[in-house]
Design a protein around this motif. Structure first.
Motif, mmCIF file in Angstrom:
data_model
loop_
_atom_site.group_PDB
_atom_site.id
_atom_site.type_symbol
_atom_site.label_atom_id
_atom_site.label_comp_id
_atom_site.label_asym_id
_atom_site.label_seq_id
_atom_site.Cartn_x
_atom_site.Cartn_y
_atom_site.Cartn_z
ATOM 1 N N ALA A 48 0.847 -1.196 0.000
ATOM 2 C CA ALA A 48 0.000 0.000 0.000
ATOM 3 C C ALA A 48 0.883 1.248 0.000
ATOM 4 O O ALA A 48 2.039 1.219 0.399
ATOM 5 C CB ALA A 48 -0.905 -0.013 1.213
ATOM 6 N N ALA A 49 0.326 2.366 -0.463
ATOM 7 C CA ALA A 49 1.070 3.625 -0.528
ATOM 8 C C ALA A 49 0.745 4.492 0.681
ATOM 9 O O ALA A 49 -0.258 4.293 1.363
ATOM 10 C CB ALA A 49 0.721 4.356 -1.822
ATOM 11 N N ASP A 50 1.626 5.467 0.932
ATOM 12 C CA ASP A 50 1.395 6.475 1.964
ATOM 13 C C ASP A 50 1.030 5.867 3.312
ATOM 14 O O ASP A 50 -0.083 6.007 3.805
ATOM 15 C CB ASP A 50 0.293 7.449 1.517
ATOM 16 C CG ASP A 50 0.693 8.218 0.267
ATOM 17 O OD1 ASP A 50 1.902 8.432 0.090
ATOM 18 O OD2 ASP A 50 -0.193 8.579 -0.512
ATOM 19 N N ARG A 51 2.013 5.194 3.882
ATOM 20 C CA ARG A 51 1.819 4.596 5.209
ATOM 21 C C ARG A 51 2.914 5.086 6.140
ATOM 22 O O ARG A 51 3.965 5.543 5.697
ATOM 23 C CB ARG A 51 1.906 3.070 5.118
ATOM 24 C CG ARG A 51 0.881 2.407 4.242
ATOM 25 C CD ARG A 51 1.360 1.017 3.823
ATOM 26 N NE ARG A 51 2.505 1.095 2.934
ATOM 27 C CZ ARG A 51 3.519 0.236 2.942
ATOM 28 N NH1 ARG A 51 3.550 -0.758 3.814
ATOM 29 N NH2 ARG A 51 4.526 0.369 2.091
ATOM 30 N N LEU A 52 2.656 4.967 7.405
ATOM 31 C CA LEU A 52 3.698 5.147 8.410
ATOM 32 C C LEU A 52 4.120 3.753 8.867
ATOM 33 O O LEU A 52 3.284 2.950 9.291
ATOM 34 C CB LEU A 52 3.184 5.955 9.600
ATOM 35 C CG LEU A 52 3.350 7.474 9.542
ATOM 36 C CD1 LEU A 52 2.563 8.120 10.675
ATOM 37 C CD2 LEU A 52 4.819 7.871 9.625
ATOM 38 N N ILE A 53 5.396 3.453 8.737
ATOM 39 C CA ILE A 53 5.930 2.173 9.195
ATOM 40 C C ILE A 53 6.612 2.406 10.535
ATOM 41 O O ILE A 53 7.502 3.264 10.648
ATOM 42 C CB ILE A 53 6.943 1.594 8.195
ATOM 43 C CG1 ILE A 53 6.359 1.552 6.777
ATOM 44 C CG2 ILE A 53 7.403 0.214 8.649
ATOM 45 C CD1 ILE A 53 5.215 0.619 6.595
ATOM 46 N N VAL A 54 6.203 1.655 11.542
ATOM 47 C CA VAL A 54 6.789 1.782 12.879
ATOM 48 C C VAL A 54 7.472 0.468 13.234
ATOM 49 O O VAL A 54 6.848 -0.597 13.198
ATOM 50 C CB VAL A 54 5.725 2.125 13.939
ATOM 51 C CG1 VAL A 54 6.354 2.162 15.331
ATOM 52 C CG2 VAL A 54 5.072 3.466 13.629
ATOM 53 N N GLY A 55 8.752 0.533 13.528
ATOM 54 C CA GLY A 55 9.492 -0.635 13.992
ATOM 55 C C GLY A 55 9.645 -0.591 15.495
ATOM 56 O O GLY A 55 9.935 0.468 16.072
ATOM 57 N N ILE A 56 9.425 -1.742 16.145
ATOM 58 C CA ILE A 56 9.595 -1.837 17.603
ATOM 59 C C ILE A 56 10.581 -2.952 17.899
ATOM 60 O O ILE A 56 10.342 -4.113 17.566
ATOM 61 C CB ILE A 56 8.249 -2.109 18.316
ATOM 62 C CG1 ILE A 56 7.278 -0.944 18.096
ATOM 63 C CG2 ILE A 56 8.479 -2.325 19.817
ATOM 64 C CD1 ILE A 56 5.918 -1.151 18.744
ATOM 65 N N ASP A 57 11.690 -2.579 18.499
ATOM 66 C CA ASP A 57 12.687 -3.549 18.955
ATOM 67 C C ASP A 57 12.426 -3.796 20.435
ATOM 68 O O ASP A 57 12.913 -3.072 21.301
ATOM 69 C CB ASP A 57 14.094 -2.992 18.721
ATOM 70 C CG ASP A 57 15.187 -3.909 19.263
ATOM 71 O OD1 ASP A 57 14.881 -5.082 19.553
ATOM 72 O OD2 ASP A 57 16.338 -3.441 19.400
ATOM 73 N N PHE A 58 11.605 -4.809 20.712
ATOM 74 C CA PHE A 58 11.246 -5.156 22.089
ATOM 75 C C PHE A 58 12.382 -6.001 22.655
ATOM 76 O O PHE A 58 12.505 -7.180 22.368
ATOM 77 C CB PHE A 58 9.914 -5.910 22.087
ATOM 78 C CG PHE A 58 9.504 -6.462 23.424
ATOM 79 C CD1 PHE A 58 9.579 -5.694 24.572
ATOM 80 C CD2 PHE A 58 9.020 -7.765 23.533
ATOM 81 C CE1 PHE A 58 9.198 -6.207 25.803
ATOM 82 C CE2 PHE A 58 8.633 -8.285 24.752
ATOM 83 C CZ PHE A 58 8.726 -7.510 25.892
ATOM 84 N N GLY A 59 13.241 -5.366 23.463
ATOM 85 C CA GLY A 59 14.448 -6.029 23.922
ATOM 86 C C GLY A 59 14.347 -6.572 25.332
ATOM 87 O O GLY A 59 13.392 -6.300 26.064
ATOM 88 N N THR A 60 15.355 -7.335 25.720
ATOM 89 C CA THR A 60 15.394 -7.922 27.066
ATOM 90 C C THR A 60 15.601 -6.848 28.122
ATOM 91 O O THR A 60 14.912 -6.824 29.144
ATOM 92 C CB THR A 60 16.529 -8.959 27.156
ATOM 93 O OG1 THR A 60 16.344 -9.958 26.151
ATOM 94 C CG2 THR A 60 16.537 -9.626 28.522
ATOM 95 N N THR A 61 16.540 -5.949 27.874
ATOM 96 C CA THR A 61 16.845 -4.909 28.860
ATOM 97 C C THR A 61 16.422 -3.515 28.396
ATOM 98 O O THR A 61 16.062 -2.674 29.213
ATOM 99 C CB THR A 61 18.348 -4.900 29.190
ATOM 100 O OG1 THR A 61 19.088 -4.788 27.964
ATOM 101 C CG2 THR A 61 18.748 -6.185 29.893
#
Length: 656
Positions: A48-61
């Motif tokens: 799809a076009a015109d999106r916001l991509i959010v990355g989440i690095d859910f880490g141990t610490t």
């Protein structure tokens, strides 16, 4: 990618039947084996076009968040301001959580001695939109140093992974029980806080009207060594936290996300087709590794050249070794008094160790390090002078070495695996919080760039021995700490650059077949009234071998035939079995891993596709051939079910 619960049955099964009992005489029928076919192609979703991509690095610490708008792909935003941060910016936020208000008793909570992952759907304290209604949640930076909180909660999502010595299941269970929560609750509550803060930050940047009109898609990272059940639990927690429908959420393994970012960053100058790179994501709790081979430069495409590996040897172990060292130097009594009555003194010393020593220590530059412990009296024997603990380079090395050695061994395992197959390792990419460490970087450089001198010879020669390992460049990219979350965003923006992966386990299913006295023990046989012959059950068909190349663009098909008596339920169940041994057994036995139960509803299949068969005794039953497709992507299993190439029923998967 998440598991689709409305997915197809693929392919035309062969005409021959390998005959077990279809289960008409038992409460649950057993599948009959068919040959696997690798010819099914997975559909490529439209972008799809015109999106916001959010990355989440859910880490141990620590955890991190990054975002990018598809129209401005070069502008990757890493969130740096957090609640409780007092205006100080940080690329990540501590993965820590606490509840201030005890909840009423609820049957979904864990007991004081048993730590339960839990089932979010049964939790009475979940609101209608899936997010927790627990009051007064504090998280991240919102703690005083001495305050109790939940730490390393992520590690409890994977029951198969060993916990580090400093994480207490009993203490964690007691904290959760006090507030009527379980592991799934805590993880989803933490992710809900991340989500709330992320959306608030994006709204401030882009404005409310823009956000109301723009689709937001989330990509979460998970360890490469996690089980499929743990990855599924992550999806459940994320969905419950408000990040979206689990089928729209995407997962990517942490080292793959790091590879996406770092390989693209160095692409213009260093990459050649055939190059192998080992990506080492050294974090706070875990170290995760995967190796990749360059298969195409424009656009960049890679394939896994080794099975992912990892271990519990992150930088948090240095903290606890430092703590043990301080206790030994100043004495247990003085140490306990300091932590109890002067917690700020201890926190200042630990903070200095974390922020300076762990990242910057270099034995060539630092002959000694003065760690601040203000308020502690001078003690020449203990090395305390003017509020500082004087530590020699050798003492600091003593803290680092056991942990760093484990990381070096893990990297060595990846490098040697590639070399055994005749591959050349062009580089080691070091990312993650621990990946910023000067000491770890220099140790890896020394380990992979030091070769013994050639053997003495009376005749001078410039030839290099055939078995002399080549030097391997160790790279520490800019933004090493946020490489994973930046890669997650790129994955959502551009799709996957990995054309094939290596299966972490053997994957298979059990089946029944005709008894063969040369192959099967007589004690295993049983009589099938439908097939009218002796059968054996619980034989294993391994559809994917450990280490085998698999592609998310090409599914592996499992063909089955099932028998149904008139009126029998057409809802059938099969278990997907995994084995982490190098050699998989021929029959089901203890120690095999039940990945998930796949429940298929075949009621929508036209009756004309069932074949009516009759035994010699006049017993009628219906036979149906069908196919189950499985695709392995970066961090999830995707299933499809079809009959004669057409989707009719659907499959749901329950992970164990």
């Amino acid at each position: 990618m998440s598991m689709n619960t409305n997915l197809p049955l693929r392919g035309n099964p062969p005409n021959s039947l390998i005959g077990p009992d279809g289960g008409a005489w038992a409460p649950s029928s057993e599948a009959i084996r068919r040959e696997a076919s690798p010819n099914a192609a997975a559909a490529t979703p439209a972008v799809a076009a015109d999106r916001l991509i959010v990355g989440i690095d859910f880490g141990t610490t620590y955890s991190g968040v990054a975002a990018v708008y598809t129209s401005t792909p070069e502008d990757v935003d890493v969130i740096k301001t957090w609640p409780g941060g007092n205006g100080i910016t940080s690329d990540k936020v501590p993965t820590e959580l606490a509840y201030d208000t005890p909840a009423a008793s609820n049957s979904s909570s864990s007991s004081a001695t048993t730590l339960s992952i839990g089932t979010p759907a049964s939790d009475a304290s979940t609101s209608s939109n899936g997010t927790s209604t627990a009051s007064n949640i504090r998280w991240g930076f919102q703690f005083k140093p001495e305050e109790s909180r939940l730490r390393c909660i992520k590690l409890f999502l994977d029951r198969n992974q060993k916990l580090p010595h400093f994480v207490s299941p009993l203490e964690t269970a007691a904290q959760l029980r006090k507030y009527n929560r379980n592991v799934m609750d805590a993880v989803s509550d933490y992710l809900a806080q991340i989500y709330k803060h992320t959306m608030s930050t994006l709204e401030r940047r882009y404005g409310k009207s823009f956000m109301s009109m723009t689709k937001v898609e989330f990509v979460l990272t998970v360890p490469a060594i996690w089980t499929d059940a743990a990855k599924n639990a992550t999806l459940q927690a994320a969905e419950r936290a408000g990040l979206g429908n689990r089928h729209d959420l995407r997962l990517i393994s942490e080292p793959e996300a790091a590879a996406v970012y770092t390989l693209k960053a160095i692409q213009p100058n260093h990459l050649k087709i055939g190059d192998n790179f080992v990506v080492c994501d050294a974090g706070g709790g875990t170290v995760d590794l995967i190796s990749y081979k360059i298969t195409q430069l424009n656009p960049l495409r890679v394939e896994e050249s080794g099975v992912g590996s990892g271990g519990l040897c992150g930088s948090a172990f240095l903290n606890y070794r430092f703590e043990d060292h301080v206790k030994l130097r100043i004495g247990a009594e003085r140490y306990d008094t300091m932590k109890e009555k002067k917690p700020r003194t201890w926190q200042m010393g630990l903070k200095y160790f974390e922020e300076f020593v762990k990242r910057n220590f270099n034995e060539e530059q630092h002959q000694e390090v003065n760690v601040p412990f203000p308020g502690l009296p001078d003690d020449e024997a203990a090395g305390l002078e003017s509020g500082f603990l004087v530590m020699s380079a050798e003492e600091i090395k003593g803290i680092f070495e056991p942990v760093v050695r484990e990381v070096c061994d893990l990297v060595e395992g990846q490098v040697e695996g590639i070399r055994r197959k005749g591959g050349i390792v062009s580089g080691i990419v070091l990312v993650g919080g621990f990946g910023q460490s000067n000491y770890l970087f220099n140790r890896l450089k020394a380990h992979f760039n030091t070769s013994a001198p050639p053997p003495y010879s009376e005749r001078p020669t410039h030839a290099t021995g055939e078995n002399t390992p080549q030097a391997v460049e160790v790279m520490q990219p800019v933004y090493a700490w946020t490489a994973v979350v930046r890669g997650a965003v790129l994955r959502g923006l551009e799709g996957s650059m990995v054309v094939s992966r290596r299966s972490r386990w053997h994957y298979g299913t059990s089946y029944a077949t005709v008894f063969d006295e040369e192959r099967h023990p007589p004690s295993d046989r049983y009589w099938s009234p439908l097939w009218e012959r002796w059968m054996v059950s619980d034989r294993m068909q391994w559809h994917i071998a450990k280490g085998e190349q698999v592609s998310e663009r090409k599914a592996v098909s499992f063909h089955y035939t099932r028998n149904f008596r008139p009126g029998q339920s057409l809802v059938v169940e099969d278990d997907l079995i995994a084995c982490d041994s190098d050699v998989a057994p021929e029959a089901f036995k203890k120690g095999l891993i039940s990945v998930c139960s796949l429940t298929t509803d075949l009621n929508a299949v036209p009756k004309t596709l069932f074949t009516r068969l009759t035994t010699t005794k006049g017993i009628e039953f219906d036979n149906l051939d069908f196919t189950l497709d499985m695709t392995i992507d970066s961090a999830a299993l995707v299933f499809e079910l079809k009959v004669d190439g057409v989707r009719y029923g659907h499959v749901t998967a329950k992970f164990h």
